[in-house]
Design a protein around this motif. Sequence first.
Motif, mmCIF file in Angstrom:
data_model
loop_
_atom_site.group_PDB
_atom_site.id
_atom_site.type_symbol
_atom_site.label_atom_id
_atom_site.label_comp_id
_atom_site.label_asym_id
_atom_site.label_seq_id
_atom_site.Cartn_x
_atom_site.Cartn_y
_atom_site.Cartn_z
ATOM 1 N N HIS A 10 0.685 -1.270 -0.086
ATOM 2 C CA HIS A 10 0.076 0.096 0.059
ATOM 3 C C HIS A 10 0.814 1.448 -0.016
ATOM 4 O O HIS A 10 0.369 2.307 -0.708
ATOM 5 N N CYS A 11 2.020 1.138 0.783
ATOM 6 C CA CYS A 11 2.974 2.371 0.880
ATOM 7 C C CYS A 11 3.922 2.522 -0.329
ATOM 8 O O CYS A 11 4.826 1.618 -0.395
ATOM 9 N N GLN A 12 3.498 3.202 -1.408
ATOM 10 C CA GLN A 12 4.444 2.957 -2.714
ATOM 11 C C GLN A 12 5.690 3.687 -2.527
ATOM 12 O O GLN A 12 6.608 3.510 -3.233
ATOM 13 N N THR A 13 5.943 4.618 -1.560
ATOM 14 C CA THR A 13 7.128 5.475 -1.189
ATOM 15 C C THR A 13 8.181 4.614 -0.648
ATOM 16 O O THR A 13 9.254 5.225 -0.423
ATOM 17 N N ALA A 14 7.818 3.524 -0.279
ATOM 18 C CA ALA A 14 8.917 2.633 0.253
ATOM 19 C C ALA A 14 10.063 2.622 -0.449
ATOM 20 O O ALA A 14 11.166 2.508 0.015
ATOM 21 N N ILE A 15 9.964 2.503 -1.558
ATOM 22 C CA ILE A 15 11.061 2.178 -2.493
ATOM 23 C C ILE A 15 11.834 3.582 -2.650
ATOM 24 O O ILE A 15 13.477 3.166 -2.572
ATOM 25 N N TRP A 16 11.225 4.840 -2.508
ATOM 26 C CA TRP A 16 11.904 5.940 -2.639
ATOM 27 C C TRP A 16 12.981 5.962 -1.237
ATOM 28 O O TRP A 16 14.140 6.336 -1.240
ATOM 29 N N ASN A 75 19.671 -5.156 -10.093
ATOM 30 C CA ASN A 75 18.068 -5.023 -9.780
ATOM 31 C C ASN A 75 17.984 -3.929 -8.781
ATOM 32 O O ASN A 75 16.575 -3.216 -9.494
ATOM 33 N N ASP A 76 18.563 -3.652 -8.132
ATOM 34 C CA ASP A 76 18.258 -2.318 -7.225
ATOM 35 C C ASP A 76 18.088 -1.069 -8.160
ATOM 36 O O ASP A 76 17.428 -0.239 -8.043
ATOM 37 N N MET A 77 19.424 -1.078 -8.959
ATOM 38 C CA MET A 77 19.539 0.247 -9.628
ATOM 39 C C MET A 77 18.284 0.398 -10.772
ATOM 40 O O MET A 77 17.463 1.492 -11.059
ATOM 41 N N THR A 78 17.769 -0.861 -11.249
ATOM 42 C CA THR A 78 16.844 -0.586 -12.183
ATOM 43 C C THR A 78 15.262 -0.488 -11.716
ATOM 44 O O THR A 78 14.740 0.269 -12.044
ATOM 45 N N THR A 79 15.398 -0.974 -10.411
ATOM 46 C CA THR A 79 14.132 -0.501 -9.604
ATOM 47 C C THR A 79 13.904 0.759 -9.171
ATOM 48 O O THR A 79 13.027 1.346 -9.758
ATOM 49 N N PHE A 80 15.035 1.556 -8.843
ATOM 50 C CA PHE A 80 14.999 2.944 -8.517
ATOM 51 C C PHE A 80 14.951 3.697 -9.833
ATOM 52 O O PHE A 80 14.154 4.903 -9.721
ATOM 53 N N GLU A 81 15.504 3.504 -10.932
ATOM 54 C CA GLU A 81 15.430 4.089 -12.088
ATOM 55 C C GLU A 81 14.004 4.002 -12.734
ATOM 56 O O GLU A 81 13.460 5.036 -13.309
ATOM 57 N N HIS A 82 13.298 3.059 -12.534
ATOM 58 C CA HIS A 82 12.049 2.700 -13.460
ATOM 59 C C HIS A 82 10.909 2.894 -12.436
ATOM 60 O O HIS A 82 9.689 2.975 -12.883
ATOM 61 N N TRP A 83 10.946 3.290 -11.069
ATOM 62 C CA TRP A 83 9.979 3.519 -10.167
ATOM 63 C C TRP A 83 9.181 4.770 -10.585
ATOM 64 O O TRP A 83 9.857 5.808 -10.751
ATOM 65 N N GLN A 84 7.826 4.811 -10.520
ATOM 66 C CA GLN A 84 7.097 5.867 -11.045
ATOM 67 C C GLN A 84 6.349 6.545 -9.657
ATOM 68 O O GLN A 84 5.769 5.896 -9.075
ATOM 69 N N SER A 85 6.909 7.733 -9.377
ATOM 70 C CA SER A 85 6.251 8.523 -8.085
ATOM 71 C C SER A 85 4.844 8.594 -8.620
ATOM 72 O O SER A 85 4.295 9.119 -9.618
ATOM 73 N N PRO A 86 3.907 8.556 -7.448
ATOM 74 C CA PRO A 86 2.700 8.808 -7.639
ATOM 75 C C PRO A 86 2.293 10.172 -7.446
ATOM 76 O O PRO A 86 1.273 10.752 -7.503
ATOM 77 N N PHE A 87 3.494 11.159 -7.211
ATOM 78 C CA PHE A 87 3.347 12.522 -7.252
ATOM 79 C C PHE A 87 3.815 13.070 -8.271
ATOM 80 O O PHE A 87 3.917 14.418 -8.332
ATOM 81 N N ALA A 88 4.035 12.581 -9.220
ATOM 82 C CA ALA A 88 4.878 13.021 -10.536
ATOM 83 C C ALA A 88 4.014 14.067 -11.242
ATOM 84 O O ALA A 88 4.540 14.868 -11.785
ATOM 85 N N LEU A 89 2.673 13.853 -11.231
ATOM 86 C CA LEU A 89 1.774 14.831 -12.200
ATOM 87 C C LEU A 89 1.407 16.095 -11.264
ATOM 88 O O LEU A 89 1.238 17.244 -11.937
ATOM 89 N N ASP A 90 1.138 15.697 -9.751
ATOM 90 C CA ASP A 90 0.522 17.191 -9.206
ATOM 91 C C ASP A 90 1.529 17.711 -8.242
ATOM 92 O O ASP A 90 1.371 18.523 -7.372
ATOM 93 N N SER A 91 2.765 17.280 -8.265
ATOM 94 C CA SER A 91 4.006 17.703 -7.319
ATOM 95 C C SER A 91 5.052 17.865 -7.787
ATOM 96 O O SER A 91 5.908 17.055 -7.902
ATOM 97 N N PRO A 92 5.403 19.212 -8.598
ATOM 98 C CA PRO A 92 6.634 19.412 -8.978
ATOM 99 C C PRO A 92 7.802 19.512 -8.004
ATOM 100 O O PRO A 92 8.943 19.039 -8.238
ATOM 101 N N ASP A 93 7.375 19.666 -6.643
ATOM 102 C CA ASP A 93 8.354 19.637 -5.741
ATOM 103 C C ASP A 93 8.897 18.177 -5.440
ATOM 104 O O ASP A 93 10.187 18.156 -5.588
#
Length: 897
Positions: A161-167, A189-207
């Motif tokens: 449920h907590c998507q930002t655990a990867i971050w 594997n770790d580098m690929t995970t970090f590079e391709h993870w999509q932030s749930p805030f990408a569209l509404d939070s430029p910060d």
Amino acid sequence: MTEMDVVAIEKSLLNGHWDNSFPHTPSVDVAQAVVRGRFGEALTSSYAQQLFQFRLADTLKNSFNISASLMQDEPQNELLRLALAVACLHAFLQVNWTGPDLDFQPLDILLQTESHNLSNEALNELAISELALGGEPAYHLAQHAIFLRLTQILLDAPYHHCQTAIWWRLRAHLVHQQVIDEPVILSDNDMTTFEHWQSPFALDSPDLNGRLLLEHGLLHHIFQQDKIAAEYFVKAARATDLQYELTGALGKRTKFQQTELSQLVLLAESHLPDVSPERTEVLSTNEPDQAVVPETLALNDDTLLEKTEFTSSRPLADPSSSSLYRIDPSNQPPLHPLDQCILLSLCLNVRNTSPLHGLTSEQMSPYVARVISHPRNWTIHTMALLLRSRLEANRTRTVERSTLQLQALVDQMPATDVEAAPVSERLRYLHSISLPPKWELERELANRFISLGVIRSALDIYERLEMWEEVVKCHVSLDRPDRGITIVKDLLAGNKVESEAVISREKASGAVDSMKRLQRFDSVREAKLWCILGDIEPEHAVEHYKRAWEISKNTSGRAMRSLGGFYFARAEYRLARECLQKSVKIEPLLSKSWFILGCACMRLEDWQGAKEAFARCVTIDEEDGESWSNLASMYLRIEESNKDGDSAGTTVVTHNNNQLAFRALKEGLRRSYDNWRMWSNYMIIAVDLGELAEACRALGRVVEETSNKAGGVVLDEDVLDRLVIAVTRAPSDPQEAVASSNSDQVQYSLNPNEGHGLLPRVLDLFDRIILPRVSSTRVFRAYARLLTWMGRWEDTMKAWMDAYRESDAGKLTRGELDTVAAVGDDMGRRVWRDAVGEVEEIVDILRNVGARLASSSTKKWRLQAKSVVRSFMARTRENFEDDSEWKRLEELLDGLK
């Protein structure tokens, strides 16, 4: 708790700002305490106690009996685990990065199910041991390392449920890399995970989008992949819509400067809304900030001003090309703190000298000055002062302020005003900058003392930090290597115990077992000490390095790296290759190890192995010109091997290797522009590939670079002839050249490697580079053939005469070969007879060229030819008039009458 609530609270954990509209639940209250910087409150809550049930086992991970109820796949349980992981990570950062000390101890948060008489120090030692990574030890005096280990354990649990655990895993990795001695590359594997993870805030939070890109860049910066890092920093600026431009404005830099000169200035403007409690509007005004920041030391120089004094309210840029032209350079608006982090990140590569891979040192100063001018955050301002200190370290007038400022930054850590700069404020942007931990900051200060020759002060710091390798180097600098050897041997024997203050506390608490544990090093640190001993006892180096390898259980890259270097220095290349291959497998980011491995493979004629090693070198450090050159050489060696072999497809492989070598040298020359040997290799390959325009450029660079060297100018006359032939084999008439070409033929007028397309380059090569520096028969002959093709007959005649003067006939005429001719032996006669042929040749050339001159010049060639023959005969008559070939000269002269 809804999914929307979970996402909103995750956002608060990331950006450090709390929204009071959240509903009150146990997990929300814990998250609020974490965001507010009250980590003790969060970690000692009843819910945390359920999670931190502790029973000592073989590893710390197995020592925690994670409550099954809190591991259930429910949003509130995951949020609680994530919030506690963040609390542990930030507690570790507070005590080791920003200060002040914590108001609780690790044992205060652990619910021990059994009595172990365990101390905080012993618990810390266990964590330090487990934080070793890839053969690199963690810094053993890091405080409360158990909190970082707990962070890793909590984040390794599954999250649905907590998507930002990867971050947060990315952030934990960033911290971990700064705790170990040398960076250790993450798994693919770790580098690929970090590079391709999509932030749930990408569209509404430029910060947050900007923060994520910035932190990706910081990870690559740690791995010294500065080009990739800089690309991420630029992407972060785009995400936050930070507008910045490095330009010039009239101003003064010194107190006595009378004339206004153009000074570098960074114009920058933020477009992020400031969501801090004090301000919520977009930063577009010039309101002064009242942020409490570290002390900024004044320069106090008798010549330089504290900062550039701009005398113009407008930059020098063209208004039509600059969106920031309206900004007054001396009165710019304050920047958003995140935008300040981005500007500082662009200045991290202080060692950079090439604009291709970031800012140069001169360009960095305006970036740092732009951030320092508007303090917004305690931690960001600390980083800005640190960067300014680094930039000023090598300048005579600023080195004193640089060192004192660095000392002030070190001193501020233990004594800080918590009320003025609260913990939450210090940690809010810590993940977005590359601020080093306390011990690294002190190490940097000690290194600064070393550069100034203050070795004793540096030694005191190293000893207090128990950085034994640096301590040994200091003793060697003080001509006391025996003292360094004694220290390391005492540490290994247990006669000198690290952390004596810790030991005394253990004795006071009666924790005898823990004290004994502390007297033993973990295997990784003990292996490092054996490596240090090997460095300073070369007579026993092999024994010590092998001992380190055994103690580390074959995980010490340092041991194999040192042993490989030892063997290489003694020409034992097979052993060196074997050791270095083990080293680079453990530590693949150290380009020096790859380079020595490549050199060892070269000595063993293992061209493929050397190629792979040098390819890794340039992947790690694109500025390594020598590795690019060696890589090209390996491609050519492989090509030669293919030519000698009988395998099918040799032609294709050879062509590919030639192309790869050509590209490798082109990359290398961008970094080693003054390396004439590399240019020479590049020229030869370019000729083989038909890239004659590049060969022409390379030939010119070789001549320019060697013209002032002791050995004289290096000029490959074969390549020069090849260039002239490439031009002159085309029709001399451009229209005829075009008309004679078809779809299957080269268009001479368009192809830069032949005919009229190559002509301007070759002419420039002769006129500007070669002829002012080189005088040889072959050079003048080549130039004459080119002029003949162009129909420049007057210049052609002059060039042929210049060629004749540099020939043996011309030197005999000037008396420069008298000693040879006077001998009168067979060798002298052979030289003279060859010279007769040269005289005949120049007369024929003068006759042919003279026929093409204007009528007013028709007699000129005949007079010149007569002069040539008469002068030659007069100089050589005494020794060779009786020679049978003398009649040839008389007949030649008669023909000119």
